[in-house]
Design a protein around this motif. Sequence first.
Motif, PDB file in Angstrom:
ATOM      1  N   GLU A 190     -16.794  22.720 -40.666  1.00 27.66           N
ATOM      2  CA  GLU A 190     -16.346  23.747 -39.653  1.00 27.66           C
ATOM      3  C   GLU A 190     -15.095  23.336 -39.582  1.00 27.66           C
ATOM      4  OE1 GLU A 190     -17.971  21.216 -35.769  1.00 27.66           O
ATOM      5  OE2 GLU A 190     -19.886  21.109 -36.300  1.00 27.66           O
ATOM      6  N   GLU A 191     -14.795  24.679 -38.805  1.00 29.01           N
ATOM      7  CA  GLU A 191     -13.036  25.539 -38.784  1.00 29.01           C
ATOM      8  C   GLU A 191     -13.186  24.281 -37.464  1.00 29.01           C
ATOM      9  OE1 GLU A 191     -10.924  27.225 -39.597  1.00 29.01           O
ATOM     10  OE2 GLU A 191     -11.725  28.419 -40.845  1.00 29.01           O
ATOM     11  N   ARG A 192     -11.805  23.701 -37.662  1.00 24.34           N
ATOM     12  CA  ARG A 192     -11.030  22.711 -36.311  1.00 24.34           C
ATOM     13  C   ARG A 192     -10.085  23.484 -35.692  1.00 24.34           C
ATOM     14  NH1 ARG A 192     -10.017  17.423 -37.585  1.00 24.34           N
ATOM     15  NH2 ARG A 192     -11.584  16.226 -39.515  1.00 24.34           N
ATOM     16  N   GLU A 193     -10.792  23.950 -34.078  1.00 26.27           N
ATOM     17  CA  GLU A 193      -9.587  24.557 -33.422  1.00 26.27           C
ATOM     18  C   GLU A 193      -8.307  24.143 -33.046  1.00 26.27           C
ATOM     19  OE1 GLU A 193     -11.144  23.249 -29.414  1.00 26.27           O
ATOM     20  OE2 GLU A 193     -13.451  24.099 -29.771  1.00 26.27           O
ATOM     21  N   ASP A 194      -7.767  25.028 -32.982  1.00 29.92           N
ATOM     22  CA  ASP A 194      -6.421  25.012 -32.985  1.00 29.92           C
ATOM     23  C   ASP A 194      -5.598  24.067 -32.701  1.00 29.92           C
ATOM     24  OD1 ASP A 194      -5.809  27.223 -35.105  1.00 29.92           O
ATOM     25  OD2 ASP A 194      -5.475  28.466 -33.084  1.00 29.92           O
ATOM     26  N   ASP A 195      -4.761  23.218 -33.013  1.00 27.85           N
ATOM     27  CA  ASP A 195      -4.334  21.545 -31.936  1.00 27.85           C
ATOM     28  C   ASP A 195      -2.605  22.414 -31.358  1.00 27.85           C
ATOM     29  OD1 ASP A 195      -3.247  19.437 -30.928  1.00 27.85           O
ATOM     30  OD2 ASP A 195      -3.763  17.776 -33.282  1.00 27.85           O
ATOM     31  N   PRO A 196      -2.738  22.066 -30.075  1.00 32.89           N
ATOM     32  CA  PRO A 196      -1.504  22.713 -29.922  1.00 32.89           C
ATOM     33  C   PRO A 196      -0.059  22.218 -30.030  1.00 32.89           C
ATOM     34  CG  PRO A 196      -2.631  22.024 -27.811  1.00 32.89           C
ATOM     35  CD  PRO A 196      -3.052  22.185 -29.117  1.00 32.89           C
ATOM     36  N   PHE A 197      -0.344  20.208 -30.903  1.00 32.10           N
ATOM     37  CA  PHE A 197       0.444  19.373 -30.370  1.00 32.10           C
ATOM     38  C   PHE A 197       0.907  19.092 -32.343  1.00 32.10           C
ATOM     39  CE2 PHE A 197      -1.856  18.529 -26.372  1.00 32.10           C
ATOM     40  CZ  PHE A 197      -0.604  18.611 -25.918  1.00 32.10           C
ATOM     41  N   ASP A 198       0.053  20.122 -32.698  1.00 37.30           N
ATOM     42  CA  ASP A 198      -0.159  19.699 -34.019  1.00 37.30           C
ATOM     43  C   ASP A 198       1.513  20.257 -34.546  1.00 37.30           C
ATOM     44  OD1 ASP A 198       0.263  18.951 -37.127  1.00 37.30           O
ATOM     45  OD2 ASP A 198      -1.683  20.523 -37.505  1.00 37.30           O
TER      46      ASP A 198
END
Length: 77
Positions: free
Chosen positions: A65-73
Amino acid sequence: MRHALFLSLLPLAACGQVEPLQPAVGTRAPVAPAQSARAPTTEEMLTPPTVARPVRQEDTLRRSEEREDDPFDLPPR
């Protein structure tokens, strides 16, 4: 100096005896836990419970699955 070190470590080499554990002479094994029908054996007392050895989880994703965007990455500065 070497001989003194050798002689001081020599008793440690003898303490690795391989035999079943037994209570010391004149003492008894631990009593049975509360609400238990019998006292545990030595092997049962030495076996760690499952909580002490949890199952390792490699990844929480089970499918591709595509991972959700991580705002802390964030990229390094």
